[in-house]
Motif scaffolding. Structure first.
Motif, mmCIF file in Angstrom:
data_model
loop_
_atom_site.group_PDB
_atom_site.id
_atom_site.type_symbol
_atom_site.label_atom_id
_atom_site.label_comp_id
_atom_site.label_asym_id
_atom_site.label_seq_id
_atom_site.Cartn_x
_atom_site.Cartn_y
_atom_site.Cartn_z
ATOM 1 N N ASP A 66 2.392 5.647 31.059
ATOM 2 C CA ASP A 66 2.744 6.688 32.097
ATOM 3 C C ASP A 66 4.124 7.403 31.746
ATOM 4 N N TYR A 67 5.175 6.540 31.338
ATOM 5 C CA TYR A 67 6.347 6.805 30.990
ATOM 6 C C TYR A 67 6.995 6.274 29.723
ATOM 7 N N MET A 68 7.364 6.852 28.897
ATOM 8 C CA MET A 68 8.012 6.369 27.606
ATOM 9 C C MET A 68 9.058 7.173 27.083
ATOM 10 N N LYS A 69 10.407 6.378 26.889
ATOM 11 C CA LYS A 69 11.612 6.902 26.586
ATOM 12 C C LYS A 69 11.791 6.229 25.061
ATOM 13 N N THR A 70 12.210 6.805 24.264
ATOM 14 C CA THR A 70 12.540 6.333 22.878
ATOM 15 C C THR A 70 14.095 6.730 22.570
ATOM 16 N N PHE A 71 14.908 5.940 22.012
ATOM 17 C CA PHE A 71 16.043 6.089 21.644
ATOM 18 C C PHE A 71 16.602 5.371 20.452
#
Length: 81
Positions: A66-71
């Motif tokens: 549902d939600y993915m943040k990549t850094f």
């Protein structure tokens, strides 16, 4: 799937990654931090993560993220300030 299983799969595919996983029923939320993301577009970063979970998507043990943040580590440090 349990959050620990998802975390292990991503860390196996992206060895230097830090992974935060939230699982609530069928809803999966991910934050992945890795130097492997350096120079990659957001889409390419997400493709790396999805690639780590490809087998689980194929067999249905993961339906969707549902939600993915990549850094990168640097992006993560800036985000935390």
């Amino acid at each position: 799937m349990q959050s620990e299983q998802i975390q292990a799969l991503i860390q196996r595919a992206i060895p230097d990654s830090q992974v935060e996983v939230g699982v609530q029923g069928n809803h999966i939320n991910l934050v992945v931090i890795s130097s492997a993301f350096a120079g990659l577009s957001i889409v390419k970063k997400q493709q790396l993560v999805y690639g780590a979970l490809a087998e689980q998507f194929a067999d249905g043990s993961i339906h969707a993220v549902d939600y993915m943040k990549t850094f990168t580590p640097e992006e993560w440090r800036q985000q935390q300030q």
